[in-house]
Design a protein around this motif. Structure first.
Motif, PDB file in Angstrom:
ATOM      1  N   SER A 192       0.986  -1.261   0.066  1.00  0.00           N
ATOM      2  CA  SER A 192      -0.448  -0.252  -0.199  1.00  0.00           C
ATOM      3  C   SER A 192       1.260   1.755  -0.392  1.00  0.00           C
ATOM      4  CB  SER A 192      -1.222  -0.237   1.537  1.00  0.00           C
ATOM      5  OG  SER A 192       0.080  -0.591   2.566  1.00  0.00           O
ATOM      6  N   THR A 193       1.822   1.169   0.682  1.00  0.00           N
ATOM      7  CA  THR A 193       2.959   1.977   0.515  1.00  0.00           C
ATOM      8  C   THR A 193       4.020   2.289  -1.088  1.00  0.00           C
ATOM      9  OG1 THR A 193       3.736   2.255   3.037  1.00  0.00           O
ATOM     10  CG2 THR A 193       5.277   3.533   1.666  1.00  0.00           C
ATOM     11  N   ILE A 194       4.073   1.261  -1.615  1.00  0.00           N
ATOM     12  CA  ILE A 194       4.498   1.527  -3.351  1.00  0.00           C
ATOM     13  C   ILE A 194       3.122   2.358  -3.660  1.00  0.00           C
ATOM     14  CG2 ILE A 194       5.076  -0.219  -4.801  1.00  0.00           C
ATOM     15  CD1 ILE A 194       6.471  -2.010  -2.877  1.00  0.00           C
ATOM     16  N   TYR A 195       1.838   1.593  -3.129  1.00  0.00           N
ATOM     17  CA  TYR A 195       0.902   2.679  -4.253  1.00  0.00           C
ATOM     18  C   TYR A 195       1.338   3.742  -4.848  1.00  0.00           C
ATOM     19  CZ  TYR A 195      -3.167   4.495  -6.468  1.00  0.00           C
ATOM     20  OH  TYR A 195      -4.335   4.747  -6.811  1.00  0.00           O
ATOM     21  N   ASN A 196       1.468   4.752  -3.567  1.00  0.00           N
ATOM     22  CA  ASN A 196       1.515   6.046  -3.985  1.00  0.00           C
ATOM     23  C   ASN A 196       2.963   6.721  -4.555  1.00  0.00           C
ATOM     24  OD1 ASN A 196      -0.451   8.584  -3.284  1.00  0.00           O
ATOM     25  ND2 ASN A 196       0.815   9.195  -2.184  1.00  0.00           N
ATOM     26  N   SER A 197       3.753   5.967  -4.380  1.00  0.00           N
ATOM     27  CA  SER A 197       5.499   6.135  -4.424  1.00  0.00           C
ATOM     28  C   SER A 197       5.605   5.636  -5.639  1.00  0.00           C
ATOM     29  CB  SER A 197       6.454   4.861  -3.900  1.00  0.00           C
ATOM     30  OG  SER A 197       5.930   5.350  -2.640  1.00  0.00           O
ATOM     31  N   LEU A 198       4.730   5.173  -6.904  1.00  0.00           N
ATOM     32  CA  LEU A 198       5.000   4.639  -7.987  1.00  0.00           C
ATOM     33  C   LEU A 198       4.352   6.612  -8.810  1.00  0.00           C
ATOM     34  CD1 LEU A 198       3.369   1.483  -8.698  1.00  0.00           C
ATOM     35  CD2 LEU A 198       5.265   2.064  -8.707  1.00  0.00           C
ATOM     36  N   TRP A 199       3.752   7.021  -8.105  1.00  0.00           N
ATOM     37  CA  TRP A 199       3.496   8.634  -8.366  1.00  0.00           C
ATOM     38  C   TRP A 199       4.965   8.921  -9.408  1.00  0.00           C
ATOM     39  CZ3 TRP A 199       5.529  13.779  -8.723  1.00  0.00           C
ATOM     40  CH2 TRP A 199       4.899  14.168  -9.334  1.00  0.00           C
ATOM     41  N   TYR A 200       6.494   8.915  -8.703  1.00  0.00           N
ATOM     42  CA  TYR A 200       7.378   9.138  -9.458  1.00  0.00           C
ATOM     43  C   TYR A 200       7.974   8.196 -10.253  1.00  0.00           C
ATOM     44  CZ  TYR A 200       7.819  12.367  -5.097  1.00  0.00           C
ATOM     45  OH  TYR A 200       7.984  13.022  -3.966  1.00  0.00           O
ATOM     46  N   VAL A 201       6.877   6.618 -10.506  1.00  0.00           N
ATOM     47  CA  VAL A 201       7.509   5.847 -11.073  1.00  0.00           C
ATOM     48  C   VAL A 201       6.950   7.124 -12.862  1.00  0.00           C
ATOM     49  CG1 VAL A 201       7.212   3.720 -12.402  1.00  0.00           C
ATOM     50  CG2 VAL A 201       8.117   3.908 -10.381  1.00  0.00           C
ATOM     51  N   GLY A 202       5.776   7.419 -12.433  1.00  0.00           N
ATOM     52  CA  GLY A 202       5.802   7.878 -13.576  1.00  0.00           C
ATOM     53  C   GLY A 202       5.824   9.345 -14.083  1.00  0.00           C
ATOM     54  N   SER A 229      13.446  13.133 -10.883  1.00  0.00           N
ATOM     55  CA  SER A 229      12.495  11.912 -10.883  1.00  0.00           C
ATOM     56  C   SER A 229      12.932  10.832 -10.968  1.00  0.00           C
ATOM     57  CB  SER A 229      11.782  12.362 -12.261  1.00  0.00           C
ATOM     58  OG  SER A 229      10.548  13.281 -12.410  1.00  0.00           O
ATOM     59  N   ALA A 230      14.237  10.495 -11.184  1.00  0.00           N
ATOM     60  CA  ALA A 230      15.257   9.445 -11.154  1.00  0.00           C
ATOM     61  C   ALA A 230      15.378   9.309  -9.582  1.00  0.00           C
ATOM     62  CB  ALA A 230      16.227   9.094 -11.663  1.00  0.00           C
ATOM     63  N   VAL A 231      15.672   9.799  -9.022  1.00  0.00           N
ATOM     64  CA  VAL A 231      15.610  10.364  -7.188  1.00  0.00           C
ATOM     65  C   VAL A 231      14.957  10.209  -6.562  1.00  0.00           C
ATOM     66  CG1 VAL A 231      17.067  11.963  -5.190  1.00  0.00           C
ATOM     67  CG2 VAL A 231      18.311  11.783  -7.866  1.00  0.00           C
ATOM     68  N   ASN A 232      13.740  10.749  -6.846  1.00  0.00           N
ATOM     69  CA  ASN A 232      12.636  10.271  -6.034  1.00  0.00           C
ATOM     70  C   ASN A 232      11.961   8.477  -6.548  1.00  0.00           C
ATOM     71  OD1 ASN A 232      11.935  12.816  -5.104  1.00  0.00           O
ATOM     72  ND2 ASN A 232      11.076  13.429  -7.023  1.00  0.00           N
ATOM     73  N   VAL A 233      12.143   8.297  -7.318  1.00  0.00           N
ATOM     74  CA  VAL A 233      12.264   7.099  -7.482  1.00  0.00           C
ATOM     75  C   VAL A 233      12.752   5.751  -6.755  1.00  0.00           C
ATOM     76  CG1 VAL A 233      12.145   5.289  -9.399  1.00  0.00           C
ATOM     77  CG2 VAL A 233      11.135   7.060 -10.372  1.00  0.00           C
ATOM     78  N   VAL A 234      14.659   6.050  -6.589  1.00  0.00           N
ATOM     79  CA  VAL A 234      14.745   5.305  -5.608  1.00  0.00           C
ATOM     80  C   VAL A 234      14.274   6.322  -4.257  1.00  0.00           C
ATOM     81  CG1 VAL A 234      17.417   4.786  -4.944  1.00  0.00           C
ATOM     82  CG2 VAL A 234      16.694   5.235  -7.735  1.00  0.00           C
ATOM     83  N   SER A 235      14.133   7.160  -3.844  1.00  0.00           N
ATOM     84  CA  SER A 235      14.161   7.260  -2.554  1.00  0.00           C
ATOM     85  C   SER A 235      12.201   6.921  -1.437  1.00  0.00           C
ATOM     86  CB  SER A 235      14.563   8.758  -2.343  1.00  0.00           C
ATOM     87  OG  SER A 235      13.096   9.526  -2.263  1.00  0.00           O
ATOM     88  N   ALA A 236      11.875   6.926  -3.201  1.00  0.00           N
ATOM     89  CA  ALA A 236       9.622   6.940  -2.469  1.00  0.00           C
ATOM     90  C   ALA A 236       9.936   5.436  -1.912  1.00  0.00           C
ATOM     91  CB  ALA A 236       9.652   7.428  -3.814  1.00  0.00           C
ATOM     92  N   THR A 237      10.856   4.998  -3.441  1.00  0.00           N
ATOM     93  CA  THR A 237      10.655   3.385  -3.325  1.00  0.00           C
ATOM     94  C   THR A 237      11.359   2.560  -2.455  1.00  0.00           C
ATOM     95  OG1 THR A 237       9.628   3.436  -5.568  1.00  0.00           O
ATOM     96  CG2 THR A 237      10.539   1.064  -4.975  1.00  0.00           C
ATOM     97  N   GLY A 238      12.376   3.084  -1.943  1.00  0.00           N
ATOM     98  CA  GLY A 238      13.224   2.628  -1.033  1.00  0.00           C
ATOM     99  C   GLY A 238      12.113   2.380  -0.284  1.00  0.00           C
ATOM    100  N   ILE A 239      12.009   3.248   0.904  1.00  0.00           N
ATOM    101  CA  ILE A 239      11.474   3.785   2.027  1.00  0.00           C
ATOM    102  C   ILE A 239      10.473   3.039   2.809  1.00  0.00           C
ATOM    103  CG2 ILE A 239       9.736   5.487   1.942  1.00  0.00           C
ATOM    104  CD1 ILE A 239      12.229   5.350   4.522  1.00  0.00           C
ATOM    105  N   CYS A 240       9.727   2.828   1.596  1.00  0.00           N
ATOM    106  CA  CYS A 240       8.964   1.303   1.802  1.00  0.00           C
ATOM    107  C   CYS A 240       8.828  -0.316   2.780  1.00  0.00           C
ATOM    108  CB  CYS A 240       8.001   0.917  -0.329  1.00  0.00           C
ATOM    109  SG  CYS A 240       7.435   2.507  -0.794  1.00  0.00           S
ATOM    110  N   PHE A 241      10.493  -0.529   2.378  1.00  0.00           N
ATOM    111  CA  PHE A 241      10.816  -1.551   2.637  1.00  0.00           C
ATOM    112  C   PHE A 241      11.280  -1.288   4.137  1.00  0.00           C
ATOM    113  CE2 PHE A 241      11.207  -1.998  -2.063  1.00  0.00           C
ATOM    114  CZ  PHE A 241      10.405  -2.929  -2.559  1.00  0.00           C
TER     115      PHE A 241
END
Length: 530
Positions: A165-175, A331-343
């Motif tokens: 559920s945390t990864i869901y909103n983090s995918l904002w940065y993938v887009g 955007s690339a930095v955001n993908v890594v940081s936002a997705t990484g914190i999910c775990f």
């Protein structure tokens, strides 16, 4: 709680390895069809930054600035707000998947209008329609916003709920990353409006993918149970969580707790908007829902997310390729940081992450404000060190933001709400998101044009207020089962399944026995007592 176990319904259960279980593996790999809605919204944010930096787009729309630029950016949020009265009912009546499909079809129509828009009015109307569809797809996914986040939260194994559920909103940065790449690439198409029309057209691809693949994702077990489709709900739980074994102990525990909780809620509680201020527990939830919605956009991120070219212009960076490259790297930095914190959500805890995020954002914003002031007030605006400092703190600010508000926005809001209020509660939260987005997207370009770097001081002050609210009202939900988080807010009044359900029935009926709870029996007993 052991490292190899987790708690549900007051019991310890062994942890599972998702890729070793056929049904779970298939569903988890296809859940992206529901989660991709968040990426669609992220693409739009990056797209607007990209369009603002493109000479061809600015020439097509007569170089919009101030209120005109604000209206162009805010149009999508306006559409999302218009969808709010519709979303909860689509999600609850027709199901999560049907809501996602309806939203995607509307979004495709909006994409078509935006892509062919030869007049600024057509571009605005297209973005309003796009936002309306996104509102339904998310809220039904409501989020952006509901169906997709609700489907993810209610379908995954309880052991993995927080991460997914945390990864869901983090995918904002993938887009956002995809949008930044596309904008940088098409910017090299010289002398053609296709340099900005192509990125607009590509915004429809996620919706097409969802229309095709959303049907591979099972319906929410909680929604099925709430509609009386008990056999189908148990089959879904067994398929996803126990490789089809309907006699699995965990499946039966989940099924019984969900069924009992929903039965009690229908029997003893209403389901209307007044519930959000009728009890101390729900008032506490409302404070969190409203605040987290505004904090997610009013923490200062709204300036860079939609108006990066205007911010970079404050430090003398105006070249379109340079701006688009910075947008891509950010955007690339955001993908890594936002997705990484999910775990690390379950390891660190929600409250600590929110507090850390807010305090770090304040430090970054104060530093950015000082650097902007130094650059602007320096004679000739040639303070290279100050300009570089602004760039560094923009990146550090987003890493700080992602610690708390990127992924936890949806997952935390879903966790604190009981099933009967989940769709409407997320509607409230996403209304606040859309309202704050609308304000940001319309006001920010005007403020940047009029007062420049001084506008940052406003957000510095607001972040202080944000830290206080998080410290005062946000509770920790780490490692607490979804159906039992209600106890954190409602105390002895909490309605939940399992063993606690028996006690609740005894309290409400005046009985005092040790008979186990049965959802249908409890309801029958209440009818007799009346």
């Amino acid at each position: 709680m052991g490292k190899d176990t987790f708690e549900l319904a007051g019991q310890q259960w062994p942890k599972v390895t998702w890729w070793k279980m056929k049904g779970m593996r298939f569903v988890y790999l296809t859940l992206w069809a529901a989660m991709i809605t968040s990426a669609t919204n992220g693409y739009d944010g990056s797209l607007m930054n990209g369009l603002e930096a493109m000479d061809s787009w600015n020439e097509s729309y007569n170089h919009p600035t101030g209120s005109t630029l604000g209206l162009l950016a805010a149009a999508m949020s306006i559409g999302s707000m218009l969808s709010i009265p519709v979303v909860p009912y689509v999600a609850d009546v027709f199901g999560r998947r049907a809501g996602v499909v309806t939203g995607c079809i509307i979004m495709l129509f909006g994409v078509a209008l935006v892509s062919i828009g030869y007049h600024i009015a057509l571009f605005v109307v297209g973005r309003i329609i796009l936002g309306f569809g996104l509102g339904i797809a998310q809220l039904t996914d409501i989020d952006e916003k509901e169906c997709s986040p609700l489907l993810v939260t209610e379908l995954v194994h309880p052991q993995h709920r927080a991460i997914y559920s945390t990864i869901y909103n983090s995918l904002w940065y993938v887009g956002s990353l995809i949008g930044a790449c596309v904008a940088l690439g098409t910017n090299h198409i010289q002398g053609s409006e296709w340099s900005w029309r192509v990125p607009c057209l590509l915004q429809g691809i996620p919706s097409i993918c969802q229309l095709i693949f959303i049907w591979t994702v099972p319906e929410s077990p909680r929604w099925l149970i709430s509609k009386g489709k008990l056999e189908q709900a148990k089959q879904v739980l067994a398929y996803v969580h126990a490789q089809g074994d309907e006699n699995d102990a965990l499946v039966n525990a989940e099924f019984d707790e969900i069924q009992q909780t929903i039965a009690l809620e229908k029997e003893f509680e209403g389901n209307n908007w007044s519930e959000f201020w009728s009890t101390p527990g729900n008032r506490h939830r409302s404070i969190i829902l409203i605040s987290i919605g505004f904090f997610s956009q009013w923490s200062g991120n709204g300036i860079v997310s939609y108006f990066l070219p205007k911010v970079l212009a404050l430090i003398g960076i105006t070249n379109s390729n340079t701006v688009l490259t910075i947008n891509l790297v950010l955007s690339a930095v955001n993908v890594v940081s936002a997705t990484g914190i999910c775990f690390f959500v379950d390891k660190i805890g929600r409250r600590k992450l929110f507090l850390t995020s807010s305090c770090a954002m304040l430090a970054c914003y104060v530093s950015t404000t000082i650097a902007l002031a130094r650059f602007t007030l320096d004679k000739g605006g040639g303070n290279t060190n100050a300009a570089n400092a602004v760039l560094v703190f923009i990146f550090l600010f987003y890493i700080s933001y992602n610690i708390g508000y990127s992924g936890l926005l949806v997952s935390y809001s879903s966790e604190i709400l009981p099933y009967r209020l989940r769709a409407k509660g997320l509607t409230i939260m996403f209304f606040c998101v859309d309202l704050s987005l609308w304000f940001n997207q319309y006001v920010n370009p005007i403020a940047l044009l009029k007062i420049g770097w001084k506008y940052y001081i406003v957000y510095c002050v607001f972040l202080v207020f944000e830290i206080f609210v998080v410290w005062k009202y946000y509770v920790e939900t780490k490692e607490i089962p979804l159906e039992e988080i209600v106890k954190m807010f409602d105390g002895d009044r909490a309605i939940l399944g399992g063993a606690a359900a028996s006690e609740k029935v005894n309290q409400l009926t005046g009985r005092n026995d040790s008979v186990g709870f049965d959802g249908e029996k409890a309801i029958t007993t209440q009818v007799e007592l009346r």
